[in-house]
Structure formats: structure tokens, C-alpha cells
Design an enzyme around this catalytic site. Structure first.
Site, PDB file in Angstrom:
ATOM      1  N   ASP A 162     -14.921 -62.607 -69.192  1.00 32.80           N
ATOM      2  CA  ASP A 162     -14.623 -61.970 -70.476  1.00 32.80           C
ATOM      3  C   ASP A 162     -13.847 -60.683 -70.214  1.00 32.80           C
ATOM      4  OD1 ASP A 162     -15.428 -62.027 -73.530  1.00 32.80           O
ATOM      5  OD2 ASP A 162     -15.601 -59.945 -72.870  1.00 32.80           O
TER       6      ASP A 162
ATOM      7  N   ASN B 231      -6.701 -54.145 -78.225  1.00 30.92           N
ATOM      8  CA  ASN B 231      -5.941 -54.609 -79.384  1.00 30.92           C
ATOM      9  C   ASN B 231      -5.759 -53.496 -80.414  1.00 30.92           C
ATOM     10  OD1 ASN B 231      -5.093 -57.214 -78.876  1.00 30.92           O
ATOM     11  ND2 ASN B 231      -6.960 -58.157 -79.645  1.00 30.92           N
TER      12      ASN B 231
ATOM     13  N   ASP C  79      -2.013 -60.148 -76.633  1.00 30.12           N
ATOM     14  CA  ASP C  79      -1.666 -61.513 -76.218  1.00 30.12           C
ATOM     15  C   ASP C  79      -1.068 -61.517 -74.814  1.00 30.12           C
ATOM     16  OD1 ASP C  79      -2.564 -62.539 -78.591  1.00 30.12           O
ATOM     17  OD2 ASP C  79      -0.568 -62.807 -79.477  1.00 30.12           O
TER      18      ASP C  79
ATOM     19  N   GLU D  35     -11.065 -63.838 -75.998  1.00 34.76           N
ATOM     20  CA  GLU D  35     -10.738 -63.219 -74.719  1.00 34.76           C
ATOM     21  C   GLU D  35     -11.630 -63.720 -73.593  1.00 34.76           C
ATOM     22  OE1 GLU D  35     -13.534 -60.258 -76.799  1.00 34.76           O
ATOM     23  OE2 GLU D  35     -12.042 -61.756 -77.339  1.00 34.76           O
TER      24      GLU D  35
END
Length: 270
Positions: free
Chosen positions: A142, A150, A159, A185
Site C-alpha cells: 500500500d 493526491n 496517477d 493505491e
């Protein structure tokens, strides 16, 4: 025959009536169509094919079509055009099928295996391990503080981080392993015939590669760089089925987060 695979012809026209010792017409045809990486139509032209039995054997050997001597140039042109067009349509169909299959099992953003492919692969490997008594390990991954990344940098750069992590995973797993995007993620690696100790080594290698990678604005992350946490579990030791294996690795992943992130935690140990 020695240069056939390198030449990769669109069509082979062969008159198999040769007199070299040991080379019958049927052996010539068989040598052209058997065990070839590159397959193309074979048009055999021979006076032998006036005989029904010879035509039957030619078809069984893999001849795509044949012309019995004598034939006209128009007959030959028609056969050649027909075979090449059919072959190209068949190749196009296979390519489209391959593309569709890859898309069905590939995550669009990261180009890793998607969850559907992951589930099927894991089930297959668990069944194999159950039958052979060989280990199968899993690594759950993770990306740390991904929401923060973000929120700070925007989803486009987020991304790019996911794609970068995917490339690192792909370059650090073996051909027999499967790296997949599990969701969001979160990523996963299935390691067939791999003991837990080796799985931890692989996970640690990936962890370092992510931490040392120069992701855009990584210095703005809470740890000062983009990192990921890892959980490792092994079938037979930590779980008796795929669902249990995922759960065990996920619990280790949670522990990795609790320990400050950017660490590898194995089931049943430190």
C-alpha cells in the site's frame, strides 16, 4: 528450413517431389509445418495430387491448399491471393483476440494484472501448492499517505506515482510471479513456489526501490519521500486458502502502517 523462422514468409509454395535420399514429399511438408514459431500457409504443387490418397495425406500433414500439375498461371494466382488474404485475416483476428484478452485481465492505468486476473491466478497457485505441498507466498503493498499526495499534488501526479510503483513491481518480480493492482493505491504480488524468507527479501527490495525512486514532489510527503508499506504471508503457514492468505498479508500491512510505514512485516514474525 534453417532460415524459415528468420525469413517469416507470408506463404510457402513448395513442390515436394525431390530426390534427395531420406527426404520424401511428406517429410518436406511435415518439416515446414511442425514446431514452427511462425506459421504461414503452405501451398503444395505437385503431380502427386492427382491421386486422392496423396491429397488426403497432404492435408493431414498440414498443407493449406494444393494444386495438381498441370495447372495454369491463373489457377496459381487465385490460390496465392486467396491463401494470403485468408492468412492475414486470421492473423488480424488473433491479434484482436490477444488485445481483448490482455485488456480483460489488465489494469488500464498501471498495465499490471487487474483484480480479476489476480483472483484467478491466486486460486490456480493455491490449488497447485495444495497438490504439490510447495509454498506460495503473497505480498500486499500500500502506497503510504497516498491521499496526502493526491491532495497536495493533484490526481494526475498521483496517477504517475501509481504507474511508477507498477513499473518498479514489474521490474522486480520473476516471470513466474504475478504483480497486480489490487485496488486504489494497493498492490499485490503472488509468488509461486516461494518460501516466506525469500518473499520478505523480494518485498524489501521493492520497498527500497520505491523509497529511493525520485517521484515528483516526493519531498512533500510526511516521510520526506514516497514510500510504501508491505505485508507478507505464506500458504500453509499462515492460511489454508486464498482468502485467508490475503487476510493474513493485509493484517501484516496494517501492522506496517502502525509501525510508522515504509516497512515490511511478515506473518508470524517481526
Amino acid at each position: 528450413l534453417e532460415n524459415y523462422d528468420d525469413f517469416r514468409p507470408d506463404l510457402v509454395i513448395v513442390d515436394p517431389e525431390i530426390s534427395e535420399p531420406g527426404w520424401t514429399n511428406h517429410r518436406v511438408i511435415a518439416s515446414l509445418v511442425q514446431d514452427r514459431r511462425h506459421a504461414c500457409p503452405v501451398l503444395a504443387v505437385s503431380g502427386l495430387y492427382q491421386d486422392f490418397a496423396e491429397r488426403t495425406i497432404a492435408i493431414e500433414r498440414g498443407v493449406s491448399d494444393f494444386l495438381a500439375k498441370p495447372y495454369s498461371i491463373f489457377d496459381l494466382q487465385f490460390k496465392v491471393n486467396s491463401l494470403i488474404q485468408s492468412h492475414r485475416k486470421e492473423e488480424s483476428l488473433h491479434q484482436n483476440m490477444d488485445i481483448a484478452q490482455r485488456q480483460a485481465f489488465t489494469d488500464g492505468l498501471t498495465k499490471l494484472a487487474n483484480r480479476k486476473h489476480f483472483d484467478g491466478f491466486l486460486e490456480t497457485q493455491i490449488n497447485y501448492s495444495r497438490q504439490t505441498k510447495k509454498p506460495c507466498s503473497m505480498v500486499m503493498i500500500d502506497v503510504d499517505n497516498f491521499k496526502h499526495y493526491n491532495d497536495t499534488n493533484g490526481h494526475q501526479l498521483g496517477d504517475e506515482v501509481l504507474k511508477g510503483v507498477a513499473r518498479i513491481l514489474q521490474s522486480n518480480v520473476r516471470a513466474s510471479d504475478l504483480a497486480a493492482r489490487y485496488g486504489g493505491e494497493e498492490f499485490a504480488i503472488v509468488l509461486p513456489e516461494t518460501k516466506k524468507e525469500m518473499a520478505v527479501v523480494i518485498a524489501e527490495k521493492v520497498r527500497r526501490a520505491i523509497a529511493e525512486n525520485d517521484f515528483p514532489n516526493g519531498e512533500k510527503q510526511p516521510l520526506g519521500f514516497v514510500s510504501a508499506s508491505f505485508g507478507v504471508s505464506t500458504f500453509g503457514e499462515d492460511a489454508e486458502d486464498g482468502e485467508g492468505l490475503i487476510k493474513a498479508a493485509d493484517e501484516c500491512l496494517y501492522q506496517a502502517k502502525q509501525r510508522g510505514r515504509n516497512v515490511v512485516v511478515r506473518a508470524g514474525g517481526e
